[in-house]
Design a protein around this motif. Sequence first.
Motif, PDB file in Angstrom:
ATOM      1  N   GLY A 125       0.788  -1.227   0.000  1.00  0.00           N
ATOM      2  CA  GLY A 125       0.000   0.000   0.000  1.00  0.00           C
ATOM      3  C   GLY A 125       0.817   1.273   0.000  1.00  0.00           C
ATOM      4  O   GLY A 125       0.317   2.339   0.390  1.00  0.00           O
ATOM      5  N   TYR A 126       2.062   1.213  -0.453  1.00  0.00           N
ATOM      6  CA  TYR A 126       2.924   2.400  -0.445  1.00  0.00           C
ATOM      7  C   TYR A 126       2.398   3.483  -1.384  1.00  0.00           C
ATOM      8  O   TYR A 126       1.994   3.201  -2.506  1.00  0.00           O
ATOM      9  N   ASP A 127       2.419   4.723  -0.913  1.00  0.00           N
ATOM     10  CA  ASP A 127       1.985   5.874  -1.706  1.00  0.00           C
ATOM     11  C   ASP A 127       3.022   6.979  -1.557  1.00  0.00           C
ATOM     12  O   ASP A 127       3.193   7.524  -0.469  1.00  0.00           O
ATOM     13  N   PRO A 128       3.753   7.336  -2.630  1.00  0.00           N
ATOM     14  CA  PRO A 128       4.782   8.379  -2.527  1.00  0.00           C
ATOM     15  C   PRO A 128       4.220   9.779  -2.268  1.00  0.00           C
ATOM     16  O   PRO A 128       4.939  10.667  -1.842  1.00  0.00           O
ATOM     17  N   ARG A 129       2.936   9.977  -2.564  1.00  0.00           N
ATOM     18  CA  ARG A 129       2.215  11.226  -2.278  1.00  0.00           C
ATOM     19  C   ARG A 129       2.656  12.445  -3.101  1.00  0.00           C
ATOM     20  O   ARG A 129       1.946  13.430  -3.161  1.00  0.00           O
ATOM     21  N   LEU A 130       3.816  12.383  -3.706  1.00  0.00           N
ATOM     22  CA  LEU A 130       4.266  13.430  -4.615  1.00  0.00           C
ATOM     23  C   LEU A 130       4.603  12.799  -5.955  1.00  0.00           C
ATOM     24  O   LEU A 130       5.114  11.673  -6.016  1.00  0.00           O
ATOM     25  N   SER A 131       4.347  13.526  -7.048  1.00  0.00           N
ATOM     26  CA  SER A 131       4.745  13.037  -8.365  1.00  0.00           C
ATOM     27  C   SER A 131       6.273  13.102  -8.482  1.00  0.00           C
ATOM     28  O   SER A 131       6.951  13.697  -7.638  1.00  0.00           O
ATOM     29  N   VAL A 132       6.802  12.519  -9.558  1.00  0.00           N
ATOM     30  CA  VAL A 132       8.252  12.550  -9.769  1.00  0.00           C
ATOM     31  C   VAL A 132       8.746  13.984  -9.876  1.00  0.00           C
ATOM     32  O   VAL A 132       9.770  14.354  -9.289  1.00  0.00           O
TER      33      VAL A 132
END
Length: 335
Positions: free
Chosen positions: A8-15
């Motif tokens: 369920g990992y979510d980086p929350r910011l785009s690249v």
Amino acid sequence: MGLILPEGYDPRLSVRETQSAIKYIRDTFQKEFGKEMNLERISAPLFVEKSSGLNDNLNGVERPVQFDIAGIKDETVEVVQSLAKWKRMALKEYGFQPGEGLYTNMNAIRRDEELDNLHSCYVDQWDWERVITKEERNEETLKDTVRTIFKVIKHMEHEVWYKYPQAVKILPDQVTFITSQELEDRYPGKTPKERENLITKEYGCVFLMKIGGELKGGKPHDGRAPDYDDWELNGDILFWFDQLDCALEISSMGIRVDEKALEEQLKKAGCEDRKSLPYHRMLLNGELPYTIGGGIGQSRLCMLLLDRVHVGEVQASIWPEEMRRVCKEHKIFLL
């Protein structure tokens, strides 16, 4: 440690947002760190002559990247593995006085590094060094410096929260000090890495002191080169990292060897032949200033503050294609 893929990992910011955040963290941290520690930004080499003895041999098993230069005959050049010794020479050459210091961007290639969530063959860190007096070569100086570094990192949490509130990691409010021997006494049946994880999970942030010398169990907690840190006056800053369920080392640092400590540690490490090298001769002759210094991982700090699970999310490096593929499937976007 192998590749870890949190569910369920979510980086929350785009690249692209991540790239902007990386620049912000690096620019802001080095400015505040330099001001708080009274350090000047200077330029540093990417490689040094092997014969100078200036390169760091880390744990003694890593192979530095070597090459020759057409214009310099009969000399092997090595890409630096750290700038631990070079910085002390620079402080002397540039005339720095007690209380003054320097920091620089250190870029290194460590080709023997295991490639996983925390380790890359490309290393980027702020290397720093400050002149101290002989009287300041003590544990209190070390602890005060660690508290200052922790304060700057903690302040960066608030800075990042202001710009990227959805992405910032909340850090503990203080750093706890413990020696490697106290840690072995506390967890006698565990490996050094297991001990680090247990103590850091309990306190959130730990400065683990006195690394390099042999413990009661017959082995050192971890390897340390004998010719820069004083093994009685050094340590690592570790933060607990929930995403990977492990301790994350942000900095390795220490008060540097004086003449006596260098003699003793070279003997213990079986490296007395180094006493003939230019750097070591200068140190033994009392020609170099007493210093404290270390390195702070730039990518590691970005990982910590942005709560990222792979160092490749915050630095551009080389990764196996299979790792890239699997990471992308789990929303871990490697630069």
